[in-house]
Design an enzyme around this catalytic site. Sequence first.
Site, PDB file in Angstrom:
ATOM      1  N   GLU A  57      63.323  34.091  78.727  1.00 34.26           N
ATOM      2  CA  GLU A  57      63.721  32.992  77.847  1.00 34.26           C
ATOM      3  C   GLU A  57      62.478  32.313  77.269  1.00 34.26           C
ATOM      4  O   GLU A  57      61.473  32.139  77.954  1.00 34.26           O
ATOM      5  CB  GLU A  57      64.532  31.971  78.665  1.00 34.26           C
ATOM      6  CG  GLU A  57      65.066  30.791  77.892  1.00 34.26           C
ATOM      7  CD  GLU A  57      65.928  29.892  78.768  1.00 34.26           C
ATOM      8  OE1 GLU A  57      65.923  28.674  78.539  1.00 34.26           O
ATOM      9  OE2 GLU A  57      66.597  30.411  79.692  1.00 34.26           O
ATOM     10  N   ASP A 108      61.716  28.752  75.047  1.00 32.07           N
ATOM     11  CA  ASP A 108      62.385  27.509  74.661  1.00 32.07           C
ATOM     12  C   ASP A 108      61.527  26.618  73.772  1.00 32.07           C
ATOM     13  O   ASP A 108      60.339  26.411  74.046  1.00 32.07           O
ATOM     14  CB  ASP A 108      62.734  26.680  75.912  1.00 32.07           C
ATOM     15  CG  ASP A 108      63.758  27.356  76.803  1.00 32.07           C
ATOM     16  OD1 ASP A 108      64.622  28.067  76.278  1.00 32.07           O
ATOM     17  OD2 ASP A 108      63.680  27.168  78.026  1.00 32.07           O
ATOM     18  N   ASP A 143      68.738  12.822  82.665  1.00 29.32           N
ATOM     19  CA  ASP A 143      68.327  12.648  84.059  1.00 29.32           C
ATOM     20  C   ASP A 143      66.855  13.005  84.249  1.00 29.32           C
ATOM     21  O   ASP A 143      66.260  12.667  85.271  1.00 29.32           O
ATOM     22  CB  ASP A 143      69.209  13.487  84.992  1.00 29.32           C
ATOM     23  CG  ASP A 143      69.168  14.968  84.675  1.00 29.32           C
ATOM     24  OD1 ASP A 143      68.974  15.321  83.495  1.00 29.32           O
ATOM     25  OD2 ASP A 143      69.331  15.781  85.601  1.00 29.32           O
ATOM     26  N   ARG A 187      52.820  19.390  91.194  1.00 27.31           N
ATOM     27  CA  ARG A 187      53.853  20.433  91.257  1.00 27.31           C
ATOM     28  C   ARG A 187      53.294  21.751  91.769  1.00 27.31           C
ATOM     29  O   ARG A 187      53.984  22.498  92.468  1.00 27.31           O
ATOM     30  CB  ARG A 187      54.468  20.663  89.869  1.00 27.31           C
ATOM     31  CG  ARG A 187      55.370  19.568  89.363  1.00 27.31           C
ATOM     32  CD  ARG A 187      55.877  19.904  87.967  1.00 27.31           C
ATOM     33  NE  ARG A 187      56.762  21.058  87.963  1.00 27.31           N
ATOM     34  CZ  ARG A 187      57.085  21.749  86.870  1.00 27.31           C
ATOM     35  NH1 ARG A 187      56.565  21.417  85.697  1.00 27.31           N
ATOM     36  NH2 ARG A 187      57.911  22.766  86.935  1.00 27.31           N
ATOM     37  N   ARG A 240      57.299  26.720  83.424  1.00 22.19           N
ATOM     38  CA  ARG A 240      56.050  26.890  82.671  1.00 22.19           C
ATOM     39  C   ARG A 240      56.065  25.941  81.461  1.00 22.19           C
ATOM     40  O   ARG A 240      55.809  26.335  80.340  1.00 22.19           O
ATOM     41  CB  ARG A 240      55.894  28.332  82.212  1.00 22.19           C
ATOM     42  CG  ARG A 240      55.782  29.359  83.343  1.00 22.19           C
ATOM     43  CD  ARG A 240      55.643  30.776  82.790  1.00 22.19           C
ATOM     44  NE  ARG A 240      55.459  31.759  83.842  1.00 22.19           N
ATOM     45  CZ  ARG A 240      56.463  32.417  84.430  1.00 22.19           C
ATOM     46  NH1 ARG A 240      57.716  32.177  84.060  1.00 22.19           N
ATOM     47  NH2 ARG A 240      56.222  33.306  85.376  1.00 22.19           N
ATOM     48  N   GLU A 273      62.282  22.679  72.971  1.00 25.37           N
ATOM     49  CA  GLU A 273      63.183  21.606  73.361  1.00 25.37           C
ATOM     50  C   GLU A 273      62.645  20.275  72.849  1.00 25.37           C
ATOM     51  O   GLU A 273      61.493  19.916  73.130  1.00 25.37           O
ATOM     52  CB  GLU A 273      63.324  21.551  74.889  1.00 25.37           C
ATOM     53  CG  GLU A 273      63.894  22.837  75.478  1.00 25.37           C
ATOM     54  CD  GLU A 273      63.812  22.876  76.996  1.00 25.37           C
ATOM     55  OE1 GLU A 273      64.699  23.504  77.602  1.00 25.37           O
ATOM     56  OE2 GLU A 273      62.876  22.297  77.575  1.00 25.37           O
TER      57      GLU A 273
END
Length: 204
Positions: free
Chosen positions: A10, A12, A103, A191, A38, A14
């Site tokens: 995929e 993206d 969220d 992270r 990523r 966004e």
Amino acid sequence: MASEGPNHNEFDFEFLGNTTGEPYLVQTNVYVNGVGNREQRLNLWFDPTKDFHSYSLLWNQRQVVFLVDETPVRVHSNLEHKGIAFPKDQAMGVYSSIWNADDWATQGGRVKTDWSHAPFTASYTGFEIDGCECPDTVAAADNLKRCSSGAEKRYWWDEPTVSELNLHQSHQLIWVRANHMVYDYCSDTARFPSVPIECQHHRH
């Protein structure tokens, strides 16, 4: 763009919402064999709500390039020679949607969707796909062979001239990263205490 199944690939674009008057962020992400995380985010050098702009992807055997108005904003290189998987063997479709991610997307979830403004709409113009069509009836291995540069027909995206960024595009990407990038997963030690392996090798 995305393939299907739990081990999907995929790419993206966004658009992340914000409070009125604050800049929108554009997040890009790459999934390989069902694994994402990523993300990169940037603020654009224009207001994306004021006019149409071009958001495009160049995907070939060597790289995936995210472009905004023909300016490269991200490159994901093929590092298979380093033992890192690259999305190349799954046919992908193009999808677009509006979805509620308040969220996490809007300042980490601090700004909630104001449903009094619904219904929300998105408009598109100049939509174009220039790619190798992969019918569902053709096996994945045959798709890959037929759509690669080794096939009888050579596609423009597999020409050596687009196997990497040219000098001008490299300078554009450096400018974007220096002036507009606000988050890069490669630099997020909270992270990823250990730098993701592809980040150790990517030039950009």
